[in-house]
Design an enzyme around this catalytic site. Sequence first.
Site: not given
Length: 206
Positions: A89, A52, A106, A174
């Site tokens: 695709h 992506t 997520a 993080c």
Amino acid sequence: MANQEILPGSTINTESTKPRILLAASGSVAAIKFESLCRIFSEWAEVRAVATNSALHFIDKKALPSNVMLFTDDDEWSSWKKIGDGVLHIELRKWADIMIIAPLSANTLAKIAGGLCDNLLTCIVRAWDYNKPLYVAPAMNTFMWNNPFTKRHLDTIGELGITQIPPIAKRLACGDYGTGAMAEPSEIYTTVRLSYKPRVVVDECS
């Protein structure tokens, strides 16, 4: 794998054909391990890759193995010109024996669970033939992992037959410590390899 009609006089070869693996990455810091995933799988299988736009922030395209072709959203929109041209695709879905989304963020998890298909990766999933294996390796912050939506979405994709390779507990990018880190590439590879059933290739006798 769907049942096949075996013609009289044919022989079945299950050894000579490498599996075709479609590796996909969504937008998680864990995508920095995508190169390693491509390398370990390309030693065993034919590999094509999908990323992506968010995943591309963490992937060095030049570092990917030379025999692994990477497809992005730009390829989806630019490859079709007219009626009769292949739809990327769909072509990738037809080509692959197995799809693996690692990391599964997520956001992409929520899209798949909701049936959304607004990029190349989610369009492949929406068009997937669930007679073929599809694995996901989630990766997200611990609080995102523990959010009730995550369990709901994982249950939904599990009903489709999608197999989850669970995240592990460690110090996250993080700074938080907890469950949510993507499984190591070696664990993802081992899980897929041990579950793999070779494709049946029918050789017709003359």
